[in-house]
Motif scaffolding. Structure first.
Motif, PDB file in Angstrom:
ATOM      1  N   ARG A 199      44.304  40.592  -4.806  1.00 39.68           N
ATOM      2  CA  ARG A 199      43.956  39.599  -5.823  1.00 39.68           C
ATOM      3  C   ARG A 199      45.041  39.523  -6.887  1.00 39.68           C
ATOM      4  O   ARG A 199      45.592  40.547  -7.288  1.00 39.68           O
ATOM      5  N   VAL A 200      45.326  38.294  -7.354  1.00 44.00           N
ATOM      6  CA  VAL A 200      46.433  38.145  -8.301  1.00 44.00           C
ATOM      7  C   VAL A 200      45.988  38.137  -9.760  1.00 44.00           C
ATOM      8  O   VAL A 200      46.786  38.360 -10.658  1.00 44.00           O
ATOM      9  N   ILE A 201      44.684  37.862  -9.995  1.00 43.59           N
ATOM     10  CA  ILE A 201      44.239  37.784 -11.382  1.00 43.59           C
ATOM     11  C   ILE A 201      44.046  39.181 -11.933  1.00 43.59           C
ATOM     12  O   ILE A 201      43.390  40.017 -11.311  1.00 43.59           O
ATOM     13  N   SER A 202      44.624  39.417 -13.086  1.00 45.38           N
ATOM     14  CA  SER A 202      44.548  40.719 -13.700  1.00 45.38           C
ATOM     15  C   SER A 202      43.117  41.016 -14.116  1.00 45.38           C
ATOM     16  O   SER A 202      42.477  40.213 -14.774  1.00 45.38           O
ATOM     17  N   ARG A 203      42.614  42.156 -13.688  1.00 44.99           N
ATOM     18  CA  ARG A 203      41.294  42.597 -14.130  1.00 44.99           C
ATOM     19  C   ARG A 203      41.433  43.454 -15.386  1.00 44.99           C
ATOM     20  O   ARG A 203      40.473  43.864 -15.985  1.00 44.99           O
ATOM     21  N   ASP A 204      42.673  43.734 -15.685  1.00 41.74           N
ATOM     22  CA  ASP A 204      42.957  44.651 -16.780  1.00 41.74           C
ATOM     23  C   ASP A 204      42.822  43.924 -18.109  1.00 41.74           C
ATOM     24  O   ASP A 204      43.528  42.963 -18.373  1.00 41.74           O
ATOM     25  N   SER A 205      41.898  44.384 -18.945  1.00 44.84           N
ATOM     26  CA  SER A 205      41.726  43.681 -20.215  1.00 44.84           C
ATOM     27  C   SER A 205      42.896  43.991 -21.154  1.00 44.84           C
ATOM     28  O   SER A 205      43.158  43.258 -22.088  1.00 44.84           O
ATOM     29  N   ASP A 206      43.607  45.091 -20.887  1.00 44.58           N
ATOM     30  CA  ASP A 206      44.776  45.405 -21.714  1.00 44.58           C
ATOM     31  C   ASP A 206      46.009  44.754 -21.113  1.00 44.58           C
ATOM     32  O   ASP A 206      46.664  45.327 -20.256  1.00 44.58           O
ATOM     33  N   ALA A 207      46.285  43.550 -21.546  1.00 47.18           N
ATOM     34  CA  ALA A 207      47.449  42.840 -21.033  1.00 47.18           C
ATOM     35  C   ALA A 207      48.710  43.575 -21.445  1.00 47.18           C
ATOM     36  O   ALA A 207      48.722  44.262 -22.463  1.00 47.18           O
ATOM     37  N   PRO A 208      49.794  43.456 -20.654  1.00 49.40           N
ATOM     38  CA  PRO A 208      51.039  44.085 -21.077  1.00 49.40           C
ATOM     39  C   PRO A 208      51.504  43.453 -22.388  1.00 49.40           C
ATOM     40  O   PRO A 208      51.190  42.300 -22.665  1.00 49.40           O
ATOM     41  N   ALA A 209      52.241  44.199 -23.141  1.00 48.84           N
ATOM     42  CA  ALA A 209      52.699  43.686 -24.428  1.00 48.84           C
ATOM     43  C   ALA A 209      53.477  42.407 -24.225  1.00 48.84           C
ATOM     44  O   ALA A 209      54.279  42.293 -23.290  1.00 48.84           O
TER      45      ALA A 209
END
Lengths: 212, 248
Positions: A199-209
């Motif tokens: 899957r390509v959508i980030s599940r990570d709520s902490d986006a990279p800076a």
């Protein structure tokens, strides 16, 4: 990786949104010659004020390399409000299970040359991202207005669009309204063509800076 | 597993069909209560702002919450910090109450007190964008434990995406906001006609010389215009409205 940003949350992603508007000016004004509003080298329109959902393709260093935005066809959207002339007279696209994708753009200065043989990773990510969002909310189709160059790209991405209505020349480019299938099969075909495994959508709520 | 091929359960079909019949404000409440009972939910809440010819500061609200909670919510002025509204109106994706940041005190109070009033432990909110620029939110809540809810939530997000829009149309009708007359485009009528004659989507596509995706697309547009739950229902409605003839 694809990050989802609600229009209403644009303030939290100021750098990314800014990069997106710069890329859009380069693509839609400079390359396609569309009559778009550009201020300070940034392209914006009234649909950006309608709280769309943005899909941003962000590279490992936190830079935006491409984007698109989604709007429900039940509310304000470009096909209905700007490009109805692309549809057959009397046709109107409106359904809770159909959303519209618009302003599909890749940074022309950074994207590797896109040919029908060599598919750009960013394109694949964005297309997979549309299907993933669609599956999540139960869409049947996504409609979009795009130029002839994109038709080739979609075909190479194994994401063929069915044309609806009548193509017209807008700006420098022949412009089409088309529809895309939202299904697991559609995702698999695009992912396979673009060499994407997950899957390509980030599940990570902490986006990279965001890049400074 | 996509929309038009998905076996839709009876509840989903019934809810949408019933919504199409509702004519009065009282019946809106009855429908929401019926839906809550049928799905085993705790509550349902619908809210719309920016209706044409209305003061947008004066939203229309239909909820199954207790009057005590509604009064308490107003008295505590929770509207100022309620993330359901703040995120719901800024999003087109379903909003999951489990994702809210409870670190701020007013938000924590809101959800703490809402439990005491039986609002529901879990919730999702489905945003609706309407033709006149209006925006609506349909919330459903549940007292399910996390594992159970997390399983149902995935399905609910998809089904209620559609149900929310039907409920929205129902409210527009009840609020006398003119719905345009049903006007099907020639291609939509063609697709329905051949479907009424028993042709499959593939066959309809072949007859009309379009891709099967396009045929499905026009059937979906027709379904939406007819406020029908599926293609069979759309055909039946088109026949009863004399848009297509039954026997050919």
């Amino acid at each position: 990786m694809i990050y989802l940003v609600n229009g209403a949350d644009a303030g939290q992603y100021r750098q990314w949104m800014d990069e997106m508007h710069v890329i859009r000016a380069k693509v839609f004004r400079d390359r396609l010659g569309w009559d778009v509003e550009v201020e300070d080298d940034r392209e914006r329109d009234r649909f950006d004020a309608a709280n769309p959902l943005y899909l941003l393709s962000v590279d490992g260093r936190g830079r935006v390399q491409g984007s698109l935005r989604l709007l429900p066809t039940t509310g304000p959207n470009m096909l209905r409000d700007v490009f109805p002339s692309l549809l057959e007279p009397g046709d109107m696209v409106e359904s809770a299970t159909i959303w519209e994708s618009s302003r599909f753009s890749l940074d022309p200065d950074r994207a590797a040359e896109v040919t029908s043989r060599k598919l750009n990773r960013v394109t694949t990510e964005l297309l997979c991202g549309i299907v993933e969002v669609g599956l999540m909310v139960g869409l049947s189709f996504v409609v979009s207005v795009f130029d002839a160059r994109m038709v080739r790209i979609f075909r190479a991405a194994q994401c063929p669009a069915d044309m609806i209505g009548t193509p017209r020349k807008i700006g420098k480019a022949m412009t089409y309204a088309g529809l895309f299938d939202i299904s697991e099969a559609a995702w698999n075909a695009i992912a396979a063509a673009g060499g994407i495994g997950d899957r390509v959508i980030s599940r990570d709520s902490d986006a990279p800076a965001q890049a400074a | 597993m996509f929309f038009s091929d998905r076996p839709m359960d009876a509840l989903f079909l019934e809810t949408i069909e019933q919504a199409a019949q509702v004519g009065t404000k009282e019946e809106v409440y009855t429908l929401l209560q019926g839906m809550v009972a049928a799905y085993g939910l705790k509550n349902a809440a619908y809210m719309v702002v920016n209706l044409p010819h209305r003061n947008h500061l004066d939203p229309q609200i239909y909820v199954t919450y207790s009057m005590e909670w509604v009064d308490h919510y107003k008295k505590r002025n929770f509207v100022r910090c309620d993330p359901v509204l703040l995120q719901g109106f800024g999003s087109i994706l379903p909003v999951d109450w489990g994702d809210f940041d409870l670190s701020k005190r007013p938000v924590r109070s809101l959800f703490g007190e809402s439990r005491e009033f039986g609002v529901g432990r879990q919730g999702i909110t489905l945003p609706v964008r309407g033709r006149f620029g209006e925006q609506a939110l349909l919330t459903i809540t549940s007292d399910d434990a996390d594992p159970e809810w997390n399983r149902k939530k995935i399905l609910y997000m998809r089904d209620f995406q559609v149900i929310a829009y039907h409920i929205h149309r129902m409210v527009l009708r009840v609020e006398n906001i003119s719905e345009q007359q049903i006007h099907l485009a020639p291609r939509e009528i063609d697709c329905l006609k051949w479907t009424a004659m028993g042709k499959t989507v593939q066959e309809v596509a072949q007859i009309l010389g379009v891709g099967h995706r396009t045929a499905r697309f026009y059937l979906e547009l027709a379904r939406h215009k007819l406020d029908a739950v599926n293609i069979t229902h759309a055909v039946a409605k088109a026949v009863s409205l004399n848009i297509i003839s039954g026997g050919m």
